[in-house]
Design a protein around this motif. Structure first.
Motif, short mmCIF file in Angstrom:
data_model
loop_
_atom_site.label_atom_id
_atom_site.label_comp_id
_atom_site.label_asym_id
_atom_site.label_seq_id
_atom_site.Cartn_x
_atom_site.Cartn_y
_atom_site.Cartn_z
N LEU A 152 0.85 -1.18 0.00
CA LEU A 152 0.00 0.00 0.00
C LEU A 152 0.89 1.23 0.00
O LEU A 152 1.79 1.35 0.84
CB LEU A 152 -0.90 0.03 1.24
N TYR A 153 0.64 2.13 -0.94
CA TYR A 153 1.36 3.39 -1.00
C TYR A 153 0.39 4.51 -0.61
O TYR A 153 -0.63 4.72 -1.27
CB TYR A 153 1.87 3.65 -2.42
N VAL A 154 0.69 5.20 0.47
CA VAL A 154 -0.11 6.34 0.91
C VAL A 154 0.55 7.57 0.30
O VAL A 154 1.62 8.00 0.74
CB VAL A 154 -0.17 6.43 2.44
N VAL A 155 -0.08 8.14 -0.72
CA VAL A 155 0.58 9.13 -1.58
C VAL A 155 0.02 10.53 -1.34
O VAL A 155 -1.18 10.77 -1.52
CB VAL A 155 0.42 8.75 -3.07
N ALA A 156 0.89 11.45 -0.97
CA ALA A 156 0.50 12.85 -0.86
C ALA A 156 0.40 13.46 -2.25
O ALA A 156 1.24 13.20 -3.11
CB ALA A 156 1.51 13.62 -0.01
N THR A 157 -0.63 14.27 -2.46
CA THR A 157 -0.84 14.93 -3.75
C THR A 157 -0.84 16.45 -3.56
O THR A 157 -0.96 16.94 -2.44
CB THR A 157 -2.16 14.47 -4.39
N PRO A 158 -0.69 17.22 -4.64
CA PRO A 158 -0.61 18.67 -4.52
C PRO A 158 -1.84 19.27 -3.83
O PRO A 158 -2.96 18.78 -3.98
CB PRO A 158 -0.53 19.13 -5.98
N ILE A 159 -1.61 20.35 -3.08
CA ILE A 159 -2.71 21.04 -2.41
C ILE A 159 -3.23 22.20 -3.24
O ILE A 159 -4.16 22.88 -2.83
CB ILE A 159 -2.28 21.53 -1.01
N GLY A 160 -2.63 22.43 -4.39
CA GLY A 160 -3.09 23.51 -5.26
C GLY A 160 -2.31 23.52 -6.56
O GLY A 160 -2.85 23.33 -7.65
N ASN A 161 -1.01 23.70 -6.45
CA ASN A 161 -0.14 23.78 -7.61
C ASN A 161 0.26 22.37 -8.04
O ASN A 161 0.98 21.67 -7.33
CB ASN A 161 1.10 24.61 -7.27
N LEU A 162 -0.19 21.94 -9.21
CA LEU A 162 0.08 20.57 -9.67
C LEU A 162 1.58 20.30 -9.85
O LEU A 162 2.01 19.15 -9.80
CB LEU A 162 -0.66 20.29 -10.98
N SER A 163 2.37 21.34 -10.03
CA SER A 163 3.81 21.16 -10.20
C SER A 163 4.49 20.68 -8.92
O SER A 163 5.66 20.28 -8.96
CB SER A 163 4.46 22.48 -10.66
N ASP A 164 3.76 20.72 -7.81
CA ASP A 164 4.35 20.28 -6.54
C ASP A 164 4.34 18.77 -6.38
O ASP A 164 4.88 18.26 -5.39
CB ASP A 164 3.59 20.91 -5.36
N ILE A 165 3.74 18.03 -7.30
CA ILE A 165 3.76 16.58 -7.16
C ILE A 165 5.19 16.08 -7.27
O ILE A 165 6.01 16.64 -8.01
CB ILE A 165 2.86 15.90 -8.22
N THR A 166 5.53 15.06 -6.50
CA THR A 166 6.91 14.58 -6.51
C THR A 166 7.14 13.55 -7.61
O THR A 166 6.19 12.91 -8.09
CB THR A 166 7.27 13.95 -5.15
N LEU A 167 8.41 13.40 -7.99
CA LEU A 167 8.76 12.39 -8.98
C LEU A 167 8.41 10.99 -8.46
O LEU A 167 7.96 10.13 -9.22
CB LEU A 167 10.25 12.47 -9.32
N ARG A 168 8.61 10.78 -7.17
CA ARG A 168 8.30 9.47 -6.58
C ARG A 168 6.80 9.20 -6.64
O ARG A 168 6.37 8.07 -6.94
CB ARG A 168 8.79 9.42 -5.14
N ALA A 169 5.98 10.22 -6.36
CA ALA A 169 4.53 10.04 -6.41
C ALA A 169 4.10 9.64 -7.82
O ALA A 169 3.27 8.74 -8.00
CB ALA A 169 3.81 11.31 -5.98
N LEU A 170 4.65 10.30 -8.84
CA LEU A 170 4.30 9.96 -10.22
C LEU A 170 4.74 8.53 -10.55
O LEU A 170 4.00 7.79 -11.19
CB LEU A 170 4.97 10.95 -11.18
N GLU A 171 5.93 8.16 -10.10
CA GLU A 171 6.42 6.81 -10.35
C GLU A 171 5.50 5.77 -9.72
O GLU A 171 5.18 4.74 -10.35
CB GLU A 171 7.84 6.68 -9.79
#
Length: 220
Positions: free
Chosen positions: A2-21
């Motif tokens: 299970l991956y508990v993934v944080a996502t952007p709170i407004g600016n989509l550019s804040d998503i991490t490379l690890r989250a996308l992977e």
């Protein structure tokens, strides 16, 4: 896993490379609002099966997801914004994984709590996060009284529709404290407005706030 993934709170550019992977690699995405999260994944050209996971189906869906994890599937849990389990659904599923000795990991990302705290300019040496202020006035006033008795910085979430009522209460209970209203975080019109409850009340009565609010109360 299970991956508990944080996502952007407004600016989509804040998503991490690890989250996308992670989102590209899992078998299933469990989301608080599949329509909202569908837009996020579409933006990053990720196509994955979705199931809803929100406060109204958390118990039943947790059991279903545990079964899928036991069968060897990889599942990503996301919320509308920020980290699942922090004032959003998710903690129940994490506890189920703990109870069933199933592997899970937290994929960190943007935090409105920390952004609000740092943006306030108040002490970060010690702080307390108290979640959303209660809707009922009596319980809200008790929470503010607790903040008044603390030496450390206190952080709350608040709805823009209740902000004026909350500032009225602050003006009675913690009139001498410095407050910061943090809103539209990471977005174009991001705002950190500081002052006493009376000063902030005068502003927001004339200019009603929009967007989710982080209310930061300075320590004693």
């Amino acid at each position: 896993m299970l991956y508990v993934v944080a996502t952007p709170i407004g600016n989509l550019s804040d998503i991490t490379l690890r989250a996308l992977e992670v989102l590209k690699g899992v078998d299933l995405v469990a989301a608080e609002d599949t329509r909202h999260s569908g837009l996020l994944l579409k933006h990053f050209q990720i196509k994955k099966p979705f199931v809803s996971y929100h406060k109204h189906n958390e118990a039943a869906r947790s059991a279903e997801l545990v079964d899928r994890l036991v069968r060897g599937e990889n599942v990503a849990l996301i919320t509308d914004a920020g980290t699942p389990g922090l004032s959003d659904p998710g903690l129940r599923l994490i506890r189920e994984c703990v109870d069933h000795q199933l592997p899970f990991t937290i994929v960190p990302g943007p935090s409105s709590i920390l952004i609000g705290l740092l943006g306030s300019g108040f002490s970060t040496e010690k702080f307390s996060f108290r979640g959303f202020l209660p809707v009922k006035s009596g319980r809200r006033e008790r929470e503010l009284q607790i903040a008044a008795e603390r030496e450390e910085t206190t952080i709350f979430f608040e709805s823009p529709y209740r902000l004026v009522k909350t500032l009225h209460a602050c003006n009675t209970i913690i009139a001498d404290r410095q407050l910061c209203i943090a809103r539209e975080l990471t977005k174009k019109f991001e705002e950190f407005r500081r002052g006493t409850a009376a000063e902030l009340l005068a502003h927001y009565e004339a200019h009603p706030a929009k967007g989710e609010i982080v209310l930061v109360v300075s320590g004693a």
